[in-house]
Design a protein around this motif. Structure first.
Motif, short mmCIF file in Angstrom:
data_model
loop_
_atom_site.label_atom_id
_atom_site.label_comp_id
_atom_site.label_asym_id
_atom_site.label_seq_id
_atom_site.Cartn_x
_atom_site.Cartn_y
_atom_site.Cartn_z
N LYS A 176 0.80 -1.23 0.00
CA LYS A 176 0.00 0.00 0.00
C LYS A 176 0.84 1.28 0.00
CE LYS A 176 -3.65 -2.32 2.62
NZ LYS A 176 -4.42 -2.34 3.89
N ALA A 177 2.13 1.17 0.25
CA ALA A 177 2.96 2.37 0.46
C ALA A 177 3.80 2.76 -0.74
CB ALA A 177 3.85 2.19 1.68
N PHE A 178 4.17 1.77 -1.58
CA PHE A 178 5.13 1.98 -2.65
C PHE A 178 6.40 2.58 -2.03
CE2 PHE A 178 6.50 3.92 -6.82
CZ PHE A 178 6.73 2.70 -7.42
N THR A 179 7.05 3.58 -2.63
CA THR A 179 8.22 4.19 -1.99
C THR A 179 7.92 5.57 -1.41
OG1 THR A 179 8.99 5.11 -4.09
CG2 THR A 179 9.88 2.98 -3.44
N PHE A 180 6.78 6.13 -1.76
CA PHE A 180 6.47 7.48 -1.30
C PHE A 180 5.98 7.52 0.15
CE2 PHE A 180 6.95 8.38 -5.68
CZ PHE A 180 7.18 9.74 -5.79
N HIS A 181 5.62 6.37 0.70
CA HIS A 181 5.14 6.34 2.09
C HIS A 181 5.70 5.13 2.83
CE1 HIS A 181 2.33 9.61 1.29
NE2 HIS A 181 2.01 8.98 0.18
N ILE A 182 6.75 4.57 2.32
CA ILE A 182 7.27 3.31 2.87
C ILE A 182 7.80 3.51 4.29
CG2 ILE A 182 9.69 3.51 2.12
CD1 ILE A 182 9.36 0.59 1.07
N SER A 183 7.68 2.48 5.12
CA SER A 183 8.19 2.52 6.48
C SER A 183 8.35 1.11 7.00
CB SER A 183 7.25 3.30 7.40
OG SER A 183 6.00 2.62 7.51
N SER A 184 9.08 0.95 8.08
CA SER A 184 9.25 -0.36 8.70
C SER A 184 9.77 -0.19 10.12
CB SER A 184 10.22 -1.22 7.89
OG SER A 184 10.52 -2.42 8.58
N GLU A 185 8.98 -0.59 11.09
CA GLU A 185 9.45 -0.56 12.47
C GLU A 185 10.55 -1.59 12.68
OE1 GLU A 185 10.17 0.11 16.39
OE2 GLU A 185 9.14 1.38 14.94
N ASP A 186 10.46 -2.73 12.00
CA ASP A 186 11.46 -3.78 12.16
C ASP A 186 12.85 -3.30 11.78
OD1 ASP A 186 9.50 -5.54 13.00
OD2 ASP A 186 9.23 -6.44 11.01
N TYR A 187 12.92 -2.48 10.73
CA TYR A 187 14.22 -2.01 10.23
C TYR A 187 14.48 -0.55 10.60
CZ TYR A 187 13.96 -6.35 7.61
OH TYR A 187 13.85 -7.67 7.26
N LYS A 188 13.66 -0.01 11.48
CA LYS A 188 13.82 1.37 11.97
C LYS A 188 13.79 2.39 10.84
CE LYS A 188 14.30 0.06 16.28
NZ LYS A 188 13.87 -1.34 16.11
N VAL A 189 12.88 2.16 9.89
CA VAL A 189 12.67 3.09 8.79
C VAL A 189 11.41 3.89 9.08
CG1 VAL A 189 12.31 3.37 6.31
CG2 VAL A 189 13.76 1.51 7.17
N LEU A 190 11.55 5.18 9.34
CA LEU A 190 10.40 6.03 9.60
C LEU A 190 9.73 6.41 8.28
CD1 LEU A 190 11.95 8.31 12.36
CD2 LEU A 190 10.45 6.35 12.66
N PRO A 191 8.43 6.70 8.28
CA PRO A 191 7.69 6.87 7.03
C PRO A 191 8.20 8.00 6.15
CG PRO A 191 6.18 6.59 8.88
CD PRO A 191 7.55 6.77 9.47
N VAL A 192 8.26 7.70 4.86
CA VAL A 192 8.47 8.74 3.87
C VAL A 192 7.18 9.55 3.78
CG1 VAL A 192 8.93 9.21 1.43
CG2 VAL A 192 10.08 7.31 2.57
#
Length: 214
Positions: free
Chosen positions: A95-111
């Motif tokens: 649902k995010a593609f790259t414009f809103h991607i995020s991941s708590e597992d990898y400590k990536v905060l939302p674009v």
């Protein structure tokens, strides 16, 4: 700063992975197998890998929509590709593609799809880390065009005022969409703007992964 052979090989491997990843995505786009719009960052691998390689695994970072080698460095590549293809087994259920991607597992905060808004979010997260008394940091990535947004300057001022554990990392590729840097600002280097907020600012050759890492 001295780097071991293993460290340098890993950085090279990750830069090459980032380049090959984007080349493969171009193939998928041409075959109509991806969703949404994809903005390439070919040529910016050294800057991204150099910055991320300096972080600990529990440090956070806020990518941009043009930070794919960095995402490939930190995240599960299969889940990342699945996300680009809109599949449910993607890192954000397609649902995010790259414009809103995020991941708590990898400590990536939302674009954030709105230019500069991710910077304010990053400062808020860094403030939360300070409140929790951890020694984690946030790496906030932005392009040269983003630095002209009012939200960015407000966020930087607050980060400095409250001593937030954050690094503002500007990838200056010379163009903000189609506007060259000579028509964007008068300062010699964008890092000079840090002086206005009482923060240290450093300019480094983004094509040299070792200098960026240092």
């Amino acid at each position: 700063m001295e780097f071991s052979k293993d460290e340098m090989l890993k950085m090279y491997e990750k830069m090459l992975l980032g380049r090959r990843f984007e080349e493969k995505v171009i193939e998928l786009i041409n075959k109509g197998r991806t969703i949404g719009m994809f903005l390439l960052s070919i040529g910016q691998e050294a800057a991204q890998i150099g910055a991320l390689s300096a972080l600990r695994d529990d440090d956070y970072f806020v990518p941009t929509h043009r930070f794919h080698p960095g995402l490939a460095y930190r995240m599960d590549l299969k889940k990342l590709v699945a996300e680009l293809m809109g599949r449910a087994n993607g890192c954000n259920q397609g649902k995010a593609f790259t414009f809103h991607i995020s991941s708590e597992d990898y400590k990536v905060l939302p674009v954030n799809g709105m230019l500069g808004c991710g910077v304010a979010n990053a400062v808020g997260w860094a403030w939360a880390l300070k409140q929790n008394k951890t020694d984690q940091v946030v790496l906030c990535v932005m392009g040269d065009g983003t630095t002209s947004e009012g939200t960015v300057h407000e966020a930087m001022n607050l980060a400095s005022l409250y001593g937030c554990p954050i690094v503002f990392f500007i990838e200056n590729n010379g163009l903000a969409v189609s506007t060259p840097t000579c028509k964007q600002y008068k300062v010699e280097n964008l890092s000079d703007r840090a002086k206005a907020y009482g923060m240290p600012g450093i300019t480094v050759d983004g094509d040299d992964v070792l200098k960026v890492r240092e």
